[in-house]
Design a protein around this motif. Sequence first.
Motif, PDB file in Angstrom:
ATOM      1  N   THR A 115      42.776  27.224  13.916  1.00  0.00           N
ATOM      2  CA  THR A 115      42.666  28.477  13.160  1.00  0.00           C
ATOM      3  C   THR A 115      44.030  28.999  12.715  1.00  0.00           C
ATOM      4  N   VAL A 116      45.102  28.336  13.144  1.00  0.00           N
ATOM      5  CA  VAL A 116      46.459  28.754  12.801  1.00  0.00           C
ATOM      6  C   VAL A 116      47.032  27.774  11.782  1.00  0.00           C
ATOM      7  N   ALA A 117      47.660  28.302  10.750  1.00  0.00           N
ATOM      8  CA  ALA A 117      48.236  27.463   9.706  1.00  0.00           C
ATOM      9  C   ALA A 117      49.740  27.697   9.600  1.00  0.00           C
ATOM     10  N   LEU A 118      50.453  26.665   9.195  1.00  0.00           N
ATOM     11  CA  LEU A 118      51.881  26.771   8.886  1.00  0.00           C
ATOM     12  C   LEU A 118      52.014  26.706   7.367  1.00  0.00           C
ATOM     13  N   ARG A 119      52.659  27.721   6.794  1.00  0.00           N
ATOM     14  CA  ARG A 119      52.787  27.803   5.338  1.00  0.00           C
ATOM     15  C   ARG A 119      54.240  28.035   4.938  1.00  0.00           C
ATOM     16  N   GLY A 120      54.513  27.791   3.644  1.00  0.00           N
ATOM     17  CA  GLY A 120      55.821  28.092   3.078  1.00  0.00           C
ATOM     18  C   GLY A 120      56.681  26.866   2.943  1.00  0.00           C
ATOM     19  N   PRO A 121      57.948  27.078   2.655  1.00  0.00           N
ATOM     20  CA  PRO A 121      58.624  28.371   2.473  1.00  0.00           C
ATOM     21  C   PRO A 121      58.536  28.922   1.053  1.00  0.00           C
TER      22      PRO A 121
END
Length: 637
Positions: free
Chosen positions: A68-74
């Motif tokens: 349910t946790v996402a890593l986004r960016g930069p």
Amino acid sequence: MSARHLLPLLAAAVALALAPTAAADLADETALAERFAPVVRLVEQEEECGPGEPYEPMDVDALFGDPTVALRGPWNAFDLVKIGPTAADIAGLYEYHLDFPGNALDPGCTYEQWARRLTQDSDPTIYAHVASERTAPRKLALQYWFFYPFNDFNNTHEGDWEMIQLVFYADNAADALDERPIEVGYSSHEGAEKAAWDDDKLEIVGGTHPVVYPAAGSHANKFTEALYLGSSAEAGVGCDDTRGPHRALTPDVLTIPSDPAAAAAAFPWITFEGRWGELQKAFFNGPTGPNMKTQWLTPIEWSEDWRDRSYAVPTGGLLGTSATDFFCSGVERGSAALSSLLRNPPAAFVVIVSLLGLLAFVVIKATWTPVAALRVGRRRAWGQILSASASMYVKQPRLFLGLGLLLIPIAVVTTVLQWLLLAGLELVGSVTGDLAGVFAYVAILVGATLTLLGLALVMAATSCALVELDAGRPVGPAMAYRLALRRVRPLLRAVALFVVMWVALTSTVVLIPFALWFAVRWALLAPVAELENRGGRDALRRSAELVRGHWLRVGSLVVLGGMLALLSGPLLGALLIFVWNSSLVLLNLVAGIVYAVALPFVALVTSYVYFDARTRHELEPREAVDELPAEIALDPS
């Protein structure tokens, strides 16, 4: 063997030699962290998604690897890097961000339900960190960091890092084990409050465990349970509520080594230079982690800016909880409205355009001419009162600037009295919460009374000056005040009654609308007391008589004039902060001078409203009431 091959072997040998020392240091740091671990008293939540604090300080490892946790960016808020990132995945990343399920601008119960599922198999956890500075020898900081999955305050945002810090006279953790802390600081929004280890406001369990009260929603750390009001970035804007009932936690303590390499190896996420929550505008943005905070690298220097106390509303006293809840809910609703506008930019555009259109409609429809600043004793349209006031100010700048200068010494006296009153807190020891709030409330009351008295004197002198100008007689600031002081006693009696009635009526939320209603009815008390020699209740009664039937007209003019004067100084001060690199003391001084310059305009507006109201009142029975100008005799003699 070449030097190029020898260097790695030497580095490995040095690391092996230092390993026992590092391990010993970590053991001492862990022992110190366990010895002084805080007791956390959260505001109890009695029902799911209801009032109270649903979030506990959590082990951030529960976030990693969860789908349910996402890593986004930069690059932006939408580019997806990975679902369920690990601690190793985010190590060392710059300007990336974690994204939790939900919308921080419209949280509902989403985050609470998600956090409960996420932490159901883990215990409450906090992180300890021992730090020192080369510029502050013989001082050691022991920090405890709390991570909450959501900040449900006025500035809602995903993720929330808070902390407390204990300061020792010691060179290292081993020495600190034999010492007591000399000072404790609790983070609270952008600032922190301090206490000595033996202060009465600091509650200690078992001789070594400080008690911390996180505010429901904001998680601002406080020393006592109370309703704290904040009006700055340092203290927060809104209400921090730590009042019980509570549930006490003794979280697990995980110690992050003070050695950076060891810390990165044991807790890879500590090197993450991104945000622990979704990207949003301004203060709705996810926070950065501990390693990006000033206190992580310079804890002793940071502690020098801790404030002595936080001010809480004396809920058992004069104000009562109703009035304070009214203020708190007002700030909360304003924040919710801002969130709604940010969620829906087209709606925000429509609202802004509508407000500008309404302002344009009022400006176009109002009658502004002829200005006719003299004769003063005549009826004027709404816009003509404002234009006549502005015209008179421009024609007689020295006179009215001189009248406004009286507010500067009054402001100085007010500041000194308030400072002496708040300095009296030191005589009763280190206090916070309700008792500090009582002193603060009395200081505010003193300031409001003196400010209102100064405004009444300026209004009385302005009325006298206008009458003299209308009669063709020369008048200066000193003469205007001499004329006003001839009837200062009835004016003081009227102002005293106004203050008493205002304080009594605003003590509860139920009577606040009545207080506003009476404030407009009594807005003309200064010219009434001065030009008609009426004091006390008679002045208030006469003002109400003149306002009767024209409450909205009088209220809109007086409030608009007051807003122009009251906001001009602070707005200029805020603008100067961005364009002028100077101290806040100087900026506040500039803002105060602007206020003193603008306030005579309020006095002029009030005086012209008085003359208009009196003309309408006295000429109402006559057949020629609609003919302009309709003049009445005005002469203090």
